[in-house]
Write an enzyme that holds these catalytic residues in place. Structure first.
Site, mmCIF file in Angstrom:
data_model
loop_
_atom_site.group_PDB
_atom_site.id
_atom_site.type_symbol
_atom_site.label_atom_id
_atom_site.label_comp_id
_atom_site.label_asym_id
_atom_site.label_seq_id
_atom_site.Cartn_x
_atom_site.Cartn_y
_atom_site.Cartn_z
ATOM 1 N N ASP A 21 54.644 5.568 13.853
ATOM 2 C CA ASP A 21 54.148 5.218 15.188
ATOM 3 C C ASP A 21 52.655 4.896 15.176
ATOM 4 O O ASP A 21 51.969 5.078 14.157
ATOM 5 C CB ASP A 21 54.455 6.341 16.185
ATOM 6 C CG ASP A 21 54.060 7.730 15.662
ATOM 7 O OD1 ASP A 21 53.386 7.814 14.622
ATOM 8 O OD2 ASP A 21 54.436 8.720 16.300
ATOM 9 N N ASN A 78 56.979 19.476 22.756
ATOM 10 C CA ASN A 78 58.098 19.263 23.685
ATOM 11 C C ASN A 78 59.351 18.737 22.968
ATOM 12 O O ASN A 78 60.291 18.270 23.610
ATOM 13 C CB ASN A 78 57.684 18.302 24.816
ATOM 14 C CG ASN A 78 57.326 16.901 24.313
ATOM 15 O OD1 ASN A 78 57.452 16.600 23.120
ATOM 16 N ND2 ASN A 78 56.897 16.024 25.215
ATOM 17 N N HIS A 113 59.434 16.189 20.772
ATOM 18 C CA HIS A 113 59.444 14.764 20.408
ATOM 19 C C HIS A 113 59.315 14.596 18.897
ATOM 20 O O HIS A 113 58.726 15.431 18.209
ATOM 21 C CB HIS A 113 58.394 13.952 21.183
ATOM 22 C CG HIS A 113 56.964 14.119 20.767
ATOM 23 N ND1 HIS A 113 55.998 14.604 21.609
ATOM 24 C CD2 HIS A 113 56.319 13.838 19.605
ATOM 25 C CE1 HIS A 113 54.837 14.618 20.996
ATOM 26 N NE2 HIS A 113 54.995 14.157 19.769
ATOM 27 N N GLU A 168 59.680 10.533 23.219
ATOM 28 C CA GLU A 168 59.526 11.620 24.177
ATOM 29 C C GLU A 168 60.879 12.047 24.747
ATOM 30 O O GLU A 168 61.869 11.301 24.623
ATOM 31 C CB GLU A 168 58.612 11.149 25.322
ATOM 32 C CG GLU A 168 57.176 10.840 24.897
ATOM 33 C CD GLU A 168 56.313 12.100 24.733
ATOM 34 O OE1 GLU A 168 56.841 13.160 24.362
ATOM 35 O OE2 GLU A 168 55.095 12.003 24.987
HETATM 36 C C1 GLP Z 1 52.055 13.102 17.467
HETATM 37 C C2 GLP Z 1 52.819 12.212 16.493
HETATM 38 C C3 GLP Z 1 54.035 12.918 15.934
HETATM 39 C C4 GLP Z 1 53.654 14.284 15.434
HETATM 40 C C5 GLP Z 1 53.087 15.099 16.565
HETATM 41 C C6 GLP Z 1 52.695 16.503 16.155
HETATM 42 O O1 GLP Z 1 52.588 13.102 18.739
HETATM 43 N N1 GLP Z 1 53.216 10.994 17.100
HETATM 44 O O2 GLP Z 1 54.593 12.130 14.899
HETATM 45 O O3 GLP Z 1 54.781 14.917 14.887
HETATM 46 O O4 GLP Z 1 51.926 14.431 17.043
HETATM 47 O O5 GLP Z 1 51.382 16.538 15.702
HETATM 48 P P1 GLP Z 1 50.718 17.733 14.931
HETATM 49 O O6 GLP Z 1 51.304 17.706 13.566
HETATM 50 O O7 GLP Z 1 49.272 17.434 14.914
HETATM 51 O O8 GLP Z 1 51.069 18.975 15.663
#
Ligand code: GLP
Length: 242
Positions: free
Chosen positions: A66, A133, A135, A140
């Protein structure tokens, strides 16, 4: 789904080892890569292994999950920048083999990204983090399980979670381009990593509540035949592994 509960640094080592083993068996394998703080330790281990000449990424192909809409490549909050800064700039991967969804010229990317993955032979191993949440990538709650790459309006909770990387919450983009849940499910193998207390609710919902429900995007993984979930103790606390 196989659940492994390990210390955070052990997770990083084991997942990096899995990636290296895959590359050794298939030097031109296709990796699905994630951003966020969770995979940072895995990437640091991969860089170390490359520096120690344990592995070469010369023929590896990669597709990221993404990207924020509107952030240019040189913006240090863009996922393009993140991947280069934390991994690609330190290993011998061919820049032509690296793919990150384009958050600026997204119209073209929306048309081509899933096809590019297909042309590459599909993703051999997809690395995933998870949002608080539930995702995955930027899919989402409420995202269609049948989705391919698409644009998304980020939920307030995600903007808040991710604001810790920005100087103020107003700077967090409100839209993103993300591989869809169907795109992710087409990977041959998936490793999801969850670390920290703020992931516990989502991980508990995944294991303790039976349902496969679009309200919990990560629950789609229950339909995949080859998923490993690595959690630290905080993320896995109280989880009933079935
Ligand atoms: C973002 C990314 C996700 C990731 C999430 C969690 O939303 N798009 O791919 O899994 O963050 O991030 P973190 O690893 O910093 O908790």
């Amino acid at each position: 789904m196989e659940l492994k509960v390990l210390e955070s640094n052990k997770i990083d080592e084991e997942v990096a080892n899995e990636i290296v083993t895959l590359i050794k068996g298939k030097p031109n394998c296709v990796l699905g890569l994630a951003t966020g703080s969770t995979p940072l330790g895995v990437y640091a281990n991969l860089v170390k292994k490359y520096e120690n000449k344990e592995v070469s990424f010369k023929n590896v192909r990669s597709f990221n999950l993404d990207e924020y809409v509107g952030l240019k490549h040189d913006n240090d909050q863009s996922y393009f920048y993140f991947m280069h800064h934390n991994l690609f700039d330190h290993i011998d991967i061919d820049p032509n083999n690296v793919h990150v969804p384009d958050g600026i010229n997204y119209e073209n990317c929306l048309k081509t990204y899933d096809n590019e993955i297909k042309k590459a032979g599909g993703i051999d191993l997809q690395i995933l983090g998870i949002g608080s949440n539930g995702h995955i990538a930027f899919n989402e709650p409420g995202t269609d399980f049948d989705s391919f790459i698409h644009l998304v309006n980020l939920k307030e909770s995600t903007i808040k979670d991710n604001s810790r990387f920005f100087s103020s919450i107003e700077e967090v983009p409100t839209r993103a381009i993300t591989m869809g849940l169907r795109s992710i499910m087409q990977a041959k193998r998936i490793i999801l990593i969850a670390k920290g207390k703020n992931k516990n609710r989502a991980i508990k919902a995944l294991f303790d509540e039976q349902g496969i429900d679009e309200a919990l995007p990560v629950s789609v993984l229950k339909l995949h035949p080859n998923v490993e979930i690595y959690c630290d103790k905080d993320a896995a606390e109280g989880v009933i592994d079935e």
